[in-house]
Design a protein around this motif. Structure first.
Motif, PDB file in Angstrom:
ATOM      1  N   LEU A  98       0.834  -1.192   0.000  1.00 18.47           N
ATOM      2  CA  LEU A  98       0.000   0.000   0.000  1.00 18.47           C
ATOM      3  C   LEU A  98       0.873   1.248   0.000  1.00 18.47           C
ATOM      4  O   LEU A  98       1.961   1.256   0.579  1.00 18.47           O
ATOM      5  N   PRO A  99       0.438   2.320  -0.645  1.00 19.02           N
ATOM      6  CA  PRO A  99       1.245   3.557  -0.661  1.00 19.02           C
ATOM      7  C   PRO A  99       1.344   4.181   0.718  1.00 19.02           C
ATOM      8  O   PRO A  99       0.457   4.014   1.555  1.00 19.02           O
ATOM      9  N   ARG A 100       2.420   4.895   0.947  1.00 22.91           N
ATOM     10  CA  ARG A 100       2.625   5.507   2.266  1.00 22.91           C
ATOM     11  C   ARG A 100       1.582   6.554   2.573  1.00 22.91           C
ATOM     12  O   ARG A 100       1.344   6.891   3.738  1.00 22.91           O
ATOM     13  N   GLU A 101       0.958   7.117   1.530  1.00 23.89           N
ATOM     14  CA  GLU A 101      -0.058   8.146   1.752  1.00 23.89           C
ATOM     15  C   GLU A 101      -1.347   7.590   2.333  1.00 23.89           C
ATOM     16  O   GLU A 101      -2.186   8.342   2.820  1.00 23.89           O
ATOM     17  N   GLN A 102      -1.530   6.287   2.274  1.00 24.63           N
ATOM     18  CA  GLN A 102      -2.777   5.683   2.733  1.00 24.63           C
ATOM     19  C   GLN A 102      -2.649   5.287   4.196  1.00 24.63           C
ATOM     20  O   GLN A 102      -1.736   4.551   4.581  1.00 24.63           O
ATOM     21  N   ALA A 103      -3.580   5.774   5.004  1.00 28.26           N
ATOM     22  CA  ALA A 103      -3.532   5.509   6.440  1.00 28.26           C
ATOM     23  C   ALA A 103      -4.741   4.729   6.931  1.00 28.26           C
ATOM     24  O   ALA A 103      -4.706   4.163   8.022  1.00 28.26           O
ATOM     25  N   GLY A 104      -5.836   4.701   6.161  1.00 26.36           N
ATOM     26  CA  GLY A 104      -7.056   4.052   6.615  1.00 26.36           C
ATOM     27  C   GLY A 104      -6.910   2.551   6.771  1.00 26.36           C
ATOM     28  O   GLY A 104      -6.358   1.874   5.913  1.00 26.36           O
ATOM     29  N   ASP A 113      -1.701  11.002  10.546  1.00 29.21           N
ATOM     30  CA  ASP A 113      -0.692  10.808   9.503  1.00 29.21           C
ATOM     31  C   ASP A 113      -1.069  11.556   8.229  1.00 29.21           C
ATOM     32  O   ASP A 113      -0.198  12.131   7.552  1.00 29.21           O
ATOM     33  N   GLN A 114      -2.371  11.544   7.877  1.00 30.64           N
ATOM     34  CA  GLN A 114      -2.824  12.241   6.688  1.00 30.64           C
ATOM     35  C   GLN A 114      -2.668  13.750   6.841  1.00 30.64           C
ATOM     36  O   GLN A 114      -2.264  14.442   5.903  1.00 30.64           O
ATOM     37  N   VAL A 115      -3.004  14.264   8.015  1.00 39.07           N
ATOM     38  CA  VAL A 115      -2.873  15.704   8.267  1.00 39.07           C
ATOM     39  C   VAL A 115      -1.406  16.120   8.215  1.00 39.07           C
ATOM     40  O   VAL A 115      -1.048  17.158   7.624  1.00 39.07           O
ATOM     41  N   THR A 116      -0.527  15.317   8.806  1.00 37.90           N
ATOM     42  CA  THR A 116       0.907  15.621   8.781  1.00 37.90           C
ATOM     43  C   THR A 116       1.455  15.609   7.369  1.00 37.90           C
ATOM     44  O   THR A 116       2.246  16.486   6.972  1.00 37.90           O
ATOM     45  N   LEU A 117       1.045  14.626   6.579  1.00 40.37           N
ATOM     46  CA  LEU A 117       1.506  14.530   5.194  1.00 40.37           C
ATOM     47  C   LEU A 117       1.044  15.726   4.375  1.00 40.37           C
ATOM     48  O   LEU A 117       1.815  16.296   3.583  1.00 40.37           O
ATOM     49  N   LEU A 118      -0.206  16.125   4.565  1.00 40.00           N
ATOM     50  CA  LEU A 118      -0.730  17.277   3.833  1.00 40.00           C
ATOM     51  C   LEU A 118       0.000  18.559   4.224  1.00 40.00           C
ATOM     52  O   LEU A 118       0.370  19.368   3.356  1.00 40.00           O
ATOM     53  N   CYS A 119       0.218  18.752   5.513  1.00 39.81           N
ATOM     54  CA  CYS A 119       0.931  19.956   5.969  1.00 39.81           C
ATOM     55  C   CYS A 119       2.358  19.988   5.430  1.00 39.81           C
ATOM     56  O   CYS A 119       2.869  21.056   5.064  1.00 39.81           O
ATOM     57  N   THR A 225      -2.697  16.544  -5.042  1.00 43.10           N
ATOM     58  CA  THR A 225      -2.682  15.199  -4.486  1.00 43.10           C
ATOM     59  C   THR A 225      -4.095  14.782  -4.153  1.00 43.10           C
ATOM     60  O   THR A 225      -4.791  15.477  -3.430  1.00 43.10           O
ATOM     61  N   ILE A 226      -4.496  13.631  -4.683  1.00 42.53           N
ATOM     62  CA  ILE A 226      -5.805  13.072  -4.386  1.00 42.53           C
ATOM     63  C   ILE A 226      -5.602  11.913  -3.425  1.00 42.53           C
ATOM     64  O   ILE A 226      -5.044  10.886  -3.787  1.00 42.53           O
ATOM     65  N   LEU A 227      -6.024  12.082  -2.202  1.00 47.36           N
ATOM     66  CA  LEU A 227      -5.835  11.063  -1.175  1.00 47.36           C
ATOM     67  C   LEU A 227      -7.089  10.200  -1.097  1.00 47.36           C
ATOM     68  O   LEU A 227      -8.198  10.729  -1.024  1.00 47.36           O
ATOM     69  N   PRO A 228      -6.946   8.878  -1.078  1.00 47.28           N
ATOM     70  CA  PRO A 228      -8.115   8.006  -0.927  1.00 47.28           C
ATOM     71  C   PRO A 228      -8.775   8.248   0.419  1.00 47.28           C
ATOM     72  O   PRO A 228      -8.129   8.541   1.418  1.00 47.28           O
ATOM     73  N   SER A 229     -10.112   8.119   0.436  1.00 45.76           N
ATOM     74  CA  SER A 229     -10.845   8.350   1.682  1.00 45.76           C
ATOM     75  C   SER A 229     -10.762   7.168   2.606  1.00 45.76           C
ATOM     76  O   SER A 229     -11.048   7.280   3.788  1.00 45.76           O
TER      77      SER A 229
END
Length: 230
Positions: A98-104, A113-119, A225-229
């Motif tokens: 799974l990609p590192r951007e995915q946290a769910g 993790d998603q908020v930190t990545l976006l910031c 960047t489109i992050l999966p929900s």
């Protein structure tokens, strides 16, 4: 089996979690042998494919509106154990891809993790004098509308064990649920898409929505960047 939670409502087979928690070694051995037979033959009992659905009313919602009810699906306890066993087998294989951007639905990951990545992306774009954009995608009824053929393709690309993939798809096929109304009437509805909610279904959702898109504008070089929900 030790992770079963007591006090849960049974499905139409009337097998309570306590029956499995307090069963003896002989019964546990028989159940494990039965699971092995199901896996080898790619077959499941019909009753394991059916769920009982109970509609619970939401607070302060009109009773005449169907959207005012939250459906609760009661699954057979043995099939919940089987799905947990499958999940424990495929989790190490799937999680590593799974990609590192995915946290769910991942161990040690959360919304933070998603908020930190976006910031961090915004800060990097600011330092490089670039523009940063984000697209939030919310999938309506994500569990109920998953395309089985698309999920099958994802599984084949992710899990090297082809027999395991066939067994997973067998557990998702020919499923139905029985809806009981307040008047006592029952109706059986067959599901052709989606999957039942639970630990295993969350892992399938992670695989199905594991694509992260990076779109770069050719002129401004702005990155979205489109992050999966899920």
């Amino acid at each position: 089996m030790s992770k079963l939670k007591p006090g849960k409502s049974p499905s139409r087979d009337n097998i309570h979690p306590e029956f499995v928690i307090h069963q003896n070694t002989t019964t546990s051995g028989w159940l494990c042998a039965f699971y092995t037979s199901c896996y080898q033959r790619l077959k499941l009992p019909k009753t394991w494919r059916r769920a009982s659905v109970i509609a619970l009313p939401k607070q302060n919602k009109p009773a005449e509106d169907p959207k005012s009810y939250r459906p609760i699906s009661l699954l057979c306890v043995p099939v919940k154990i089987l799905e947990r066993m499958i999940h424990s087998r495929i989790e190490p294989v799937v999680d590593s891809q799974l990609p590192r951007e995915q946290a769910g639905f991942r161990r040690g990951r959360s919304t933070a993790d998603q908020v930190t990545l976006l910031c961090q992306d915004i800060e990097d774009s600011f330092q490089d004098n670039e523009k940063a954009g984000v697209v939030y995608l919310d999938l309506t009824a994500a569990y109920d509308t998953v395309w089985h053929r698309g999920l099958h393709l994802k599984l084949l690309r992710t899990i090297p064990d082809r027999h395991m993939v066939k067994f997973i798809m067998e557990t998702l096929s020919n499923r139905s649920f029985i809806l009981q109304t307040s008047s006592g009437q029952c109706s059986r509805i067959r599901r052709r898409t989606g999957y039942r909610r639970g630990l295993f279904s969350r892992r399938c959702c992670s695989m199905f929505t594991s694509t992260t898109y990076l779109i770069q504008h050719p002129e401004s070089m702005a990155t979205q960047t489109i992050l999966p929900s899920c």
